[in-house]
Design a protein around this motif. Structure first.
Motif, PDB file in Angstrom:
ATOM      1  N   PRO A 123      33.819  41.979  -5.023  1.00 21.83           N
ATOM      2  CA  PRO A 123      32.437  42.351  -5.350  1.00 21.83           C
ATOM      3  C   PRO A 123      32.334  43.720  -5.994  1.00 21.83           C
ATOM      4  N   ILE A 124      33.222  44.640  -5.595  1.00 23.44           N
ATOM      5  CA  ILE A 124      33.192  45.984  -6.170  1.00 23.44           C
ATOM      6  C   ILE A 124      33.600  45.945  -7.636  1.00 23.44           C
ATOM      7  N   LEU A 125      34.506  45.038  -7.991  1.00 21.06           N
ATOM      8  CA  LEU A 125      34.886  44.900  -9.400  1.00 21.06           C
ATOM      9  C   LEU A 125      33.701  44.441 -10.237  1.00 21.06           C
ATOM     10  N   SER A 126      32.895  43.537  -9.707  1.00 18.99           N
ATOM     11  CA  SER A 126      31.696  43.096 -10.420  1.00 18.99           C
ATOM     12  C   SER A 126      30.723  44.255 -10.626  1.00 18.99           C
ATOM     13  N   ILE A 127      30.559  45.074  -9.587  1.00 17.82           N
ATOM     14  CA  ILE A 127      29.675  46.239  -9.678  1.00 17.82           C
ATOM     15  C   ILE A 127      30.226  47.241 -10.682  1.00 17.82           C
ATOM     16  N   LEU A 128      31.519  47.503 -10.600  1.00 19.99           N
ATOM     17  CA  LEU A 128      32.177  48.439 -11.514  1.00 19.99           C
ATOM     18  C   LEU A 128      31.982  48.019 -12.966  1.00 19.99           C
ATOM     19  N   ARG A 129      32.293  46.756 -13.257  1.00 18.11           N
ATOM     20  CA  ARG A 129      32.170  46.262 -14.631  1.00 18.11           C
ATOM     21  C   ARG A 129      30.729  46.372 -15.137  1.00 18.11           C
ATOM     22  N   THR A 157      43.868  44.127 -14.845  1.00 20.96           N
ATOM     23  CA  THR A 157      42.459  44.223 -15.249  1.00 20.96           C
ATOM     24  C   THR A 157      41.949  45.647 -15.086  1.00 20.96           C
ATOM     25  N   LEU A 158      42.264  46.262 -13.954  1.00 20.94           N
ATOM     26  CA  LEU A 158      41.824  47.636 -13.710  1.00 20.94           C
ATOM     27  C   LEU A 158      42.454  48.600 -14.720  1.00 20.94           C
ATOM     28  N   ALA A 159      43.721  48.369 -15.062  1.00 24.44           N
ATOM     29  CA  ALA A 159      44.377  49.220 -16.062  1.00 24.44           C
ATOM     30  C   ALA A 159      43.691  49.080 -17.417  1.00 24.44           C
ATOM     31  N   ASP A 160      43.337  47.848 -17.776  1.00 23.61           N
ATOM     32  CA  ASP A 160      42.631  47.626 -19.046  1.00 23.61           C
ATOM     33  C   ASP A 160      41.259  48.291 -19.040  1.00 23.61           C
ATOM     34  N   LEU A 161      40.562  48.201 -17.911  1.00 23.98           N
ATOM     35  CA  LEU A 161      39.233  48.810 -17.819  1.00 23.98           C
ATOM     36  C   LEU A 161      39.311  50.336 -17.923  1.00 23.98           C
ATOM     37  N   LYS A 162      40.376  50.932 -17.396  1.00 21.67           N
ATOM     38  CA  LYS A 162      40.553  52.383 -17.532  1.00 21.67           C
ATOM     39  C   LYS A 162      40.688  52.774 -19.001  1.00 21.67           C
ATOM     40  N   MET A 166      37.602  55.058 -20.866  1.00 20.59           N
ATOM     41  CA  MET A 166      38.416  56.263 -20.728  1.00 20.59           C
ATOM     42  C   MET A 166      37.553  57.472 -20.364  1.00 20.59           C
ATOM     43  N   GLY A 167      37.958  58.156 -19.311  1.00 13.37           N
ATOM     44  CA  GLY A 167      37.221  59.319 -18.856  1.00 13.37           C
ATOM     45  C   GLY A 167      36.052  58.993 -17.948  1.00 13.37           C
ATOM     46  N   ARG A 168      35.703  57.702 -17.820  1.00 15.15           N
ATOM     47  CA  ARG A 168      34.570  57.313 -16.973  1.00 15.15           C
ATOM     48  C   ARG A 168      35.006  56.523 -15.742  1.00 15.15           C
ATOM     49  N   LEU A 169      36.234  56.021 -15.745  1.00 14.77           N
ATOM     50  CA  LEU A 169      36.744  55.235 -14.617  1.00 14.77           C
ATOM     51  C   LEU A 169      38.020  55.862 -14.093  1.00 14.77           C
ATOM     52  N   SER A 170      38.029  56.151 -12.797  1.00  8.06           N
ATOM     53  CA  SER A 170      39.213  56.682 -12.130  1.00  8.06           C
ATOM     54  C   SER A 170      39.603  55.719 -11.012  1.00  8.06           C
ATOM     55  N   VAL A 171      40.878  55.339 -10.962  1.00  4.24           N
ATOM     56  CA  VAL A 171      41.370  54.398  -9.946  1.00  4.24           C
ATOM     57  C   VAL A 171      42.473  55.070  -9.141  1.00  4.24           C
ATOM     58  N   LEU A 172      42.266  55.151  -7.825  1.00  8.30           N
ATOM     59  CA  LEU A 172      43.235  55.754  -6.916  1.00  8.30           C
ATOM     60  C   LEU A 172      43.790  54.655  -6.012  1.00  8.30           C
ATOM     61  N   HIS A 173      45.068  54.339  -6.153  1.00  6.88           N
ATOM     62  CA  HIS A 173      45.698  53.296  -5.342  1.00  6.88           C
ATOM     63  C   HIS A 173      46.307  53.915  -4.077  1.00  6.88           C
ATOM     64  N   ILE A 174      45.990  53.316  -2.931  1.00  7.60           N
ATOM     65  CA  ILE A 174      46.548  53.726  -1.646  1.00  7.60           C
ATOM     66  C   ILE A 174      47.418  52.581  -1.148  1.00  7.60           C
ATOM     67  N   LEU A 175      48.734  52.818  -0.972  1.00  4.69           N
ATOM     68  CA  LEU A 175      49.660  51.743  -0.624  1.00  4.69           C
ATOM     69  C   LEU A 175      50.330  52.010   0.731  1.00  4.69           C
ATOM     70  N   THR A 176      50.326  50.993   1.585  1.00  6.91           N
ATOM     71  CA  THR A 176      50.876  51.171   2.932  1.00  6.91           C
ATOM     72  C   THR A 176      52.397  51.175   2.951  1.00  6.91           C
ATOM     73  N   ASP A 177      53.057  50.686   1.902  1.00  5.78           N
ATOM     74  CA  ASP A 177      54.517  50.672   1.909  1.00  5.78           C
ATOM     75  C   ASP A 177      55.129  52.030   1.566  1.00  5.78           C
ATOM     76  N   GLY A 178      54.277  53.009   1.258  1.00  3.82           N
ATOM     77  CA  GLY A 178      54.764  54.357   1.008  1.00  3.82           C
ATOM     78  C   GLY A 178      55.444  54.559  -0.326  1.00  3.82           C
ATOM     79  N   SER A 179      55.229  53.646  -1.265  1.00  5.30           N
ATOM     80  CA  SER A 179      55.925  53.733  -2.550  1.00  5.30           C
ATOM     81  C   SER A 179      55.292  54.717  -3.527  1.00  5.30           C
ATOM     82  N   GLU A 180      54.094  55.189  -3.247  1.00  8.32           N
ATOM     83  CA  GLU A 180      53.474  56.171  -4.129  1.00  8.32           C
ATOM     84  C   GLU A 180      54.180  57.521  -3.991  1.00  8.32           C
ATOM     85  N   ASP A 181      54.196  58.300  -5.080  1.00  7.07           N
ATOM     86  CA  ASP A 181      54.887  59.585  -5.072  1.00  7.07           C
ATOM     87  C   ASP A 181      54.136  60.647  -4.274  1.00  7.07           C
TER      88      ASP A 181
END
Length: 355
Positions: A123-129, A157-162, A166-181
């Protein structure tokens, strides 16, 4: 009232190993226009038993298509079938869109934030778009929690929307496997993590509306963090995809002495008013359907709001409420699957709830 209509499956796209995006088109002239954040209720029989499930629309209002995201859950008959056996050209029974997750902003250049976990993104993707498409001044920050990079629904899809916004959409991924830097982006979305995000990444004071969708624990934690940083409750909308109360509450409200002899009920649905006598141990929805009135429903857990009605007379207590905002409850709206009558007489109306 909303009845079920046949919708043809026009496309099926895998977004992860265990999730699909299903595109739908009505086979008749039914109105399936929607407001961003709404959901559809599907009906199908499995082994002779009717099953209803609700899935949020993930397309934007201006996309020219009607799409839902369906993630397979362990033991889920409908979600498993949709991911393994559903085919393009099949027909599904679907109720028109319902739900009030979205709220209009009151500023010309809104900063909208979304917090989602897993399939709570839909639902948040629908709102975002929709918000970014319809308001060139709007900006959107999405905080999205998942197990690992391969479990992220709509990752491409989120990468394409960014790139588009450009400059209006920011996406922060939170991953439980700890793979983010960055350590901040490891683990789960908690109150403490939100506090750090507000300190380093998100200007919490500029938030014009916040949308939260995911497990109850996550939405509770984000709500506490937002409140602690001065975001008022009228700027926060929550929707659950799972709940600590997956079914009806174990302890139903006890019948009162006033209802011991039975309750006189009057219900309006699809312009027709019917009266009947109900037992105080029954919910409004149970009693309505017991009297051969085809009231709308889906989850029966107080989460989806499909069974929403307005109480016009009488006293009603809800055993659980994960779908209605405070202002709706104050106006007399209830979830009939969770509503038990505490007075000798009750009058309620599905039509006034928008059905």
């Amino acid at each position: 009232m909303p009845s079920f209509h046949d919708l043809k499956v026009t496309a099926i796209e895998k977004t992860t190993r265990d999730a699909v995006v299903v595109s739908l088109t009505p086979t008749d002239d039914a109105d399936f226009s929607f407001t961003q954040g709404q959901h559809l209720t599907f009906r199908r029989s499995f082994d002779g038993e009717e099953l209803r499930r609700s899935y949020s629309i993930c397309s934007g209002r201006g996309d020219g298509t009607l799409q839902v995201g369906i993630k397979r859950v362990e033991g889920g008959s409908f979600s498993t079938w949709a991911n393994t056996d559903l085919k393009v050209g099949d027909t599904l029974e679907v109720m028109p869109p319902v739900g009030s997750f979205h709220a209009p902003t009151k500023v010309d250049a809104p900063h909208i934030v979304g917090f989602a976990a897993g399939s709570g993104i839909t639902p948040i993707l629908s709102i975002l778009r929709t918000e970014l498409d319809e308001n060139p001044q709007a900006t959107f920050t999405l905080v999205y929690g998942n197990r690992n990079i391969n479990s992220i629904m709509f990752r491409e899809t989120l990468a394409d929307l960014k790139d588009i916004y450009m400059g209006r959409l920011s996406v922060l991924h939170i991953l439980t496997d700890g793979s983010e830097d960055i350590d901040l982006f490891k683990g789960r979305i908690t109150e403490a993590k939100c506090t750090e995000l507000f300190r380093q990444w998100i200007d919490v004071h500029s938030i014009s509306m916040a949308y939260l969708c995911g497990p109850e624990g996550m939405t509770d934690a984000v709500t506490r963090a937002l409140h602690a940083h001065g975001v008022p409750k009228e700027k926060i909308r929550r929707e659950l995809f799972t709940s600590a109360q997956p079914g009806r509450a174990k302890n139903r409200p006890k019948p009162s002495a006033a209802t011991a002899a039975g309750i006189t009920a009057r219900v309006t649905l699809d312009g027709e008013t019917r009266s009947f006598t109900m037992d105080p141990s029954e919910s409004l929805l149970e009693a309505t359907r017991k009297n051969q009135i085809d009231a709308p429903f889906a989850c029966c857990a107080g989460v989806c709001s499909t069974c929403k009605a307005k109480v016009q007379e009488g006293e009603v207590e809800m055993a659980a409420n994960h779908a209605l905002e405070d202002y709706e409850v104050e106006q007399g709206y209830v979830l009939t699957c969770q509503s038990f009558v505490k007075s000798p007489r009750v009058v309620f109306d599905y039509d006034q709830a928008g059905h």
